[in-house]
Enzyme design. Structure first.
Site, short mmCIF file in Angstrom:
data_model
loop_
_atom_site.label_atom_id
_atom_site.label_comp_id
_atom_site.label_asym_id
_atom_site.label_seq_id
_atom_site.Cartn_x
_atom_site.Cartn_y
_atom_site.Cartn_z
N SER A 23 0.78 -1.18 0.01
CA SER A 23 0.15 0.01 0.07
C SER A 23 0.82 1.14 0.06
CB SER A 23 -0.89 -0.07 1.22
OG SER A 23 -0.39 0.07 2.22
N ASP B 244 6.44 2.93 6.62
CA ASP B 244 6.55 2.12 5.37
C ASP B 244 6.57 3.29 4.12
OD1 ASP B 244 6.12 0.37 7.00
OD2 ASP B 244 4.20 -0.43 5.93
O1 PMV Z 1 2.28 -5.10 6.59
P1 PMV Z 1 2.42 -4.00 6.06
O2 PMV Z 1 3.55 -3.78 4.91
O3 PMV Z 1 1.46 -3.02 5.93
O4 PMV Z 1 3.27 -3.11 7.44
C1 PMV Z 1 2.57 -2.57 8.66
C2 PMV Z 1 3.71 -2.17 9.55
C3 PMV Z 1 3.11 -1.73 10.85
O5 PMV Z 1 4.23 -1.45 11.73
C4 PMV Z 1 2.56 -3.09 11.50
C5 PMV Z 1 2.14 -0.75 10.70
C6 PMV Z 1 2.79 0.70 10.67
O6 PMV Z 1 1.83 1.62 10.01
O7 PMV Z 1 4.02 0.93 10.75
#
Ligand code: PMV
Length: 290
Positions: A87, A130
């Site tokens: 995303s 991210d």
């Molecule tokens: O699973 P992904 O790629 O959406 O990564 C989420 C990372 C988290 O630390 C769980 C959420 C965030 O906003 O940092």
């Protein structure tokens, strides 16, 4: 027509805790998402996707001043819902494509900020890490609301990424951790303190190129993630297979509940056997960080 692309990412230490205010460390991965947009009579996309992707797209296009409709062509080298920042990478690539359509180019920081608008639609309460990793690249240490800091990598890390499809979405997994924080504040705060100390140790170990220490820290981090309920039987199996193949540390990466693990090899020589054991059952690829 506008075009844009983004790197993907792996969080090395501190996912979920970063949402709650702890530091985290992550690195961009060279696998990309590329986007091309062209004017159209309705907002649409070339891949099968949930309605939320169109909602996030509308938000990003609007924030870059593109009020009309577009056909969005996506070419992704990573799976979605896998913990590799689909995303965020989508949002960064779309922000860059929208800017390109307007005849402007964004700084990495601007691309990250626009992508954050998309991330808020996707995730409700994203830390912002991210989109920063996907837009800025490199290895970064990050705390919510602060400018990301570049992290020194003393020795290249040889990482194996293994993947199993996940059924839960990041938003729900993050909400589950917040629920634990609300219901068991003492338990959660003591884990937060441990995680913060771990991330600081990891920063030093990365700078020194202390691979064995990093392996131990990954295992420890995985234990904290288990304790907040975001691991899964398939993730645990991938971790066991990685260890059987010789990994010196392994943990889930991203939101968990399925998705990806990252396993650390002692050296480049060990990557083949680690990939060999995991690939008996799961999709796997190799990445180098640093
Ligand atoms: O699973 P992904 O790629 O959406 O990564 C989420 C990372 C988290 O630390 C769980 C959420 C965030 O906003 O940092």
């Amino acid at each position: 027509m506008g075009q844009g692309k983004s790197l993907s990412k792996a969080i090395l230490f501190g996912e979920h805790f970063v949402v709650q205010g702890s530091y985290a460390i992550g690195a961009a991965l060279s696998r990309e998402i590329r986007i091309r947009i062209s004017k159209s009579d309705k907002l649409s996309i070339n891949i099968q996707s949930a309605q939320i992707v169109l909602e996030a797209s509308r938000k990003i296009l609007d924030s870059l001043g593109l009020k009309g409709n577009y056909f969005i062509e996506v070419d992704a080298e990573i799976p979605s819902s896998a913990g590799l920042g689909w995303s965020a990478a989508y949002s960064v690539a779309l922000a860059r494509a929208a800017a390109d359509e307007q005849g402007i180019s964004l700084t990495p920081e601007q691309a990250s900020q626009y992508a954050y608008e998309g991330e808020k639609v996707f995730h409700g309460n994203p830390s912002g890490f991210d989109n920063a990793l996907c837009a800025l690249g490199g290895a970064l240490m990050f705390r919510r609301g602060e400018k990301p800091i570049s992290v020194k990598i003393g020795t290249p890390l040889h990482i194996i990424v293994a993947y199993v499809p996940r059924t839960k979405v990041t938003k729900d997994l993050v909400a589950g951790v917040s629920k634990i924080k609300g219901e068991r504040p003492e338990f959660f705060n003591s884990l937060m303190k441990k995680e913060e100390a771990l991330v600081m140790k990891a920063k030093d170990a990365l700078a020194k190129g202390d691979i064995p220490a990093l392996g131990k820290l990954m295992d420890e981090n995985q234990e904290y993630l288990r304790q907040v309920g975001v691991s899964s039987p398939a993730l645990e199996e991938m971790i066991s297979l990685a260890k059987r193949g010789g990994a010196i540390g392994a943990k889930l990466t991203g939101a968990g509940g399925g998705g990806c693990i990252i396993a650390l090899a002692k050296s480049k020589n060990d990557t083949k056997s680690i990939m060999g054991t995991i690939s008996t059952k799961y999709a796997v690829f190799e990445a180098q960080i640093g």
